[in-house]
Write a protein that holds these residues in place. Structure first.
Motif, PDB file in Angstrom:
ATOM      1  N   LYS A 102     -31.930  29.715 -38.549  1.00  0.00           N
ATOM      2  CA  LYS A 102     -30.889  29.193 -39.429  1.00  0.00           C
ATOM      3  C   LYS A 102     -31.416  28.728 -40.786  1.00  0.00           C
ATOM      4  CE  LYS A 102     -27.891  27.714 -35.634  1.00  0.00           C
ATOM      5  NZ  LYS A 102     -27.153  26.576 -35.016  1.00  0.00           N
ATOM      6  N   ASP A 121     -26.224  26.311 -43.262  1.00  0.00           N
ATOM      7  CA  ASP A 121     -25.177  25.315 -43.505  1.00  0.00           C
ATOM      8  C   ASP A 121     -25.200  24.805 -44.951  1.00  0.00           C
ATOM      9  OD1 ASP A 121     -27.517  23.905 -43.409  1.00  0.00           O
ATOM     10  OD2 ASP A 121     -26.899  22.526 -41.818  1.00  0.00           O
ATOM     11  N   PRO A 158     -22.395  29.083 -48.985  1.00  0.00           N
ATOM     12  CA  PRO A 158     -21.022  29.479 -48.672  1.00  0.00           C
ATOM     13  C   PRO A 158     -20.989  30.374 -47.434  1.00  0.00           C
ATOM     14  CG  PRO A 158     -21.450  29.696 -51.019  1.00  0.00           C
ATOM     15  CD  PRO A 158     -22.779  29.409 -50.384  1.00  0.00           C
ATOM     16  N   GLU A 159     -19.846  30.390 -46.756  1.00  0.00           N
ATOM     17  CA  GLU A 159     -19.712  31.140 -45.508  1.00  0.00           C
ATOM     18  C   GLU A 159     -20.090  32.606 -45.696  1.00  0.00           C
ATOM     19  OE1 GLU A 159     -16.350  32.083 -42.054  1.00  0.00           O
ATOM     20  OE2 GLU A 159     -15.887  30.767 -43.760  1.00  0.00           O
ATOM     21  N   GLY A 160     -20.935  33.100 -44.821  1.00  0.00           N
ATOM     22  CA  GLY A 160     -21.345  34.498 -44.823  1.00  0.00           C
ATOM     23  C   GLY A 160     -22.514  34.813 -45.737  1.00  0.00           C
ATOM     24  N   LYS A 161     -22.841  33.886 -46.638  1.00  0.00           N
ATOM     25  CA  LYS A 161     -23.894  34.169 -47.609  1.00  0.00           C
ATOM     26  C   LYS A 161     -25.283  34.213 -46.978  1.00  0.00           C
ATOM     27  CE  LYS A 161     -22.534  34.950 -51.880  1.00  0.00           C
ATOM     28  NZ  LYS A 161     -22.967  34.112 -52.987  1.00  0.00           N
ATOM     29  N   TYR A 162     -25.488  33.436 -45.908  1.00  0.00           N
ATOM     30  CA  TYR A 162     -26.811  33.439 -45.282  1.00  0.00           C
ATOM     31  C   TYR A 162     -27.096  34.796 -44.636  1.00  0.00           C
ATOM     32  CZ  TYR A 162     -30.890  31.876 -42.633  1.00  0.00           C
ATOM     33  OH  TYR A 162     -32.159  31.751 -42.127  1.00  0.00           O
TER      34      TYR A 162
END
Length: 498
Positions: free
Chosen positions: A78, A98, A101-105
């Motif tokens: 993570k 965390d 932004p969502e999905g960017k990782y």
């Protein structure tokens, strides 16, 4: 079967063509999803890596926006780390699932080494003490479709480094320092001359007459005029025309082109500076040369003591000034003022210098110097009073008309520049041009041509003038400890690959 597109693989595990195919597939997927990294036109930065690393206290806990090329990735569940190089320095980036932004990782994990990203985040120091940026968002600014050379070996093939300088600069960023120094040296030269009242001018690169030096030219054809033209081998004759016209001090820095051999000291196109000063002579040019080198060393290096390929070179103090005849006598025992031509030829043979029976006094001296002495001149040395036969544009010495008021200066056993008290007698000049024409007719394709217009200019009157030419590339080689001229040219001439 494991999806290799989402795995960071060492270069040796997947060949280059397969890696390129994988990267192109990633690009296609991005575009199919409505994002094209090549459409981004600008990214506003607020900081550079060099500034942050140099003044951490100023940036600690501050938000920054930066951009650079991904040079490494370390995926750890993570959280992950990358290093980017932004053109100023390398810096570590920290990505957390965390913190983005969502999905960017997940998108980050699919990025490749070599991709260029813009990002924002907070500056901090890791537990191991490394200054880093905790990334809060990023955008892909340019997709790298070719893999960089393997991280731990870099681009070491010298030929490939010259051919693909752009890759060389990416994976060997220290190379950039050489070209930064090159720019600083050129700037310092201009500062030095401008402060002394010299005017920078431009003269033609395409010439209809070959002159100003003895060299084989590149020939091209002008379609409209239907004439052959030559890429210039020297700007000398044009610059001296300006002295005739009333300029007192002029210089030009730029490219020259000579269709000759290539080695560690020679490239077909190279950078020189030529300068001319009315009412000066070659002694003044020696003073300017010394002062110029010392000024540039002070400005760019902060020292006048250099190391070149393991040899200490001392620029400070008064440089040695010695006649060619004295150097020949010192190193070979041949005395051009006491020995007969027969004795000179015989003694030259004993040291493996073979001279024709009808060789002139001046050509004999120069040949011996060229073959036996030049290679021994490591520390800065002015070799003065060259024979007239090899100096068609230099003024004769009053004390010995067989010689001219000309010098070349040598450092690290190589010629670094050339200067004269300029020949301003139009009748003598025309006669020397005629000698050059005769040599050309006999097959010497490096001999100069007759330049009637230049003779005409001299007939209007050229004041006593000192002239100097310095090879900028060789100067930069010395200042950067570069073994080859190709190391100081961003894009040296290379034979095309078949």
């Amino acid at each position: 079967m494991e999806d290799v597109k989402n795995k960071i693989l060492p270069v040796e595990e997947v060949d280059e063509n397969e890696q390129i195919a994988i990267r192109k597939e990633k690009l296609d997927t991005m575009r199919a999803n409505g994002f094209d990294p090549f459409q981004e036109v600008k990214f506003e930065k607020t900081a550079d890596a060099k500034d942050i690393l140099g003044d951490y206290a100023k940036y600690d806990c501050q938000k920054v926006k930066m951009a650079g090329r991904i040079m490494s990735k370390r995926i750890m569940g993570k959280a992950s780390f990358s290093h980017i190089y932004d053109g100023t320095a390398s810096m570590q980036l920290y990505f957390r699932i965390d913190g983005l932004p969502e999905g960017k990782y997940d998108e980050y994990k699919k990025l490749d080494i070599g991709d260029i990203i813009g990002f924002e985040g907070e500056v901090f120091t890791t537990h191991k003490g490394e200054i880093s940026v905790k990334v809060s968002d990023y955008i892909l600014l340019s997709k790298s479709l070719r893999p960089l050379p393997e991280k731990y070996h870099g681009l070491t093939n010298q030929d490939l480094r010259y051919r693909q300088r752009y890759v060389d600069l990416i994976v060997n960023p220290e190379v950039k320092d050489t070209f930064i120094k090159r720019s600083q040296i050129i700037t310092s030269i201009r500062e030095f001359l401008n402060d002394k009242g010299y005017i920078e001018v431009d003269t033609p690169i395409l010439n209809t007459i070959l002159g100003g030096a003895n060299a084989r030219p590149f020939i091209t054809h002008h379609n409209t005029l239907d004439i052959d033209m030559y890429l210039r081998i020297a700007p000398e004759l044009y610059l001296k025309r300006l002295i005739v016209g009333g300029f007192l001090k002029v210089y030009e820095m730029g490219r020259l082109f000579r269709n000759e051999g290539m080695d560690t000291k020679h490239n077909p196109e190279f950078t020189t500076i030529e300068l001319y000063e009315a009412y000066a002579d070659y002694n003044d040019m020696m003073d300017i040369t010394e002062d110029l080198y010392k000024y540039c060393a002070d400005k760019v290096l902060g020292t006048r003591t250099l190391t070149y390929q393991g040899e200490t070179i001392e620029l400070d103090g008064k440089w040695k000034r010695v006649t060619m005849a004295d150097l020949v006598k010192e190193h070979t025992g041949i005395d051009f003022y006491a020995d007969t031509m027969e004795e000179i030829i015989a003694k030259a043979k004993e040291i493996d210098v073979y001279l024709e029976k009808d060789v002139t006094w001046g050509n004999a001296m120069y040949t011996i110097f060229d073959q036996k002495i030049e290679e021994q001149l490591v520390q800065p040395t002015f070799v003065i009073d060259y024979p007239v036969e090899v100096s068609p544009l230099a003024k004769r010495k009053k004390s010995d008309p067989r010689l001219t008021e000309r010098f070349e200066f040598f450092i690290t056993a190589r010629e670094m520049g050339n200067a004269f008290s300029e020949l301003n007698d139009p009748l003598d000049q025309k006669g020397r041009f005629e000698d050059q024409v005769k040599a050309r007719e006999k097959g010497d394709d490096e001999a100069q041509m007759m330049d009637e217009d230049y003779v005409t200019a001299l007939e209007y009157g050229l004041p006593p003038t000192g002239g100097l030419g310095i090879g900028i590339d060789r100067m930069i080689m010395l200042f950067t400890d570069a073994p080859s001229i190709r190391d100081v040219l961003l894009f040296p001439t290379m034979k095309p690959l078949k």
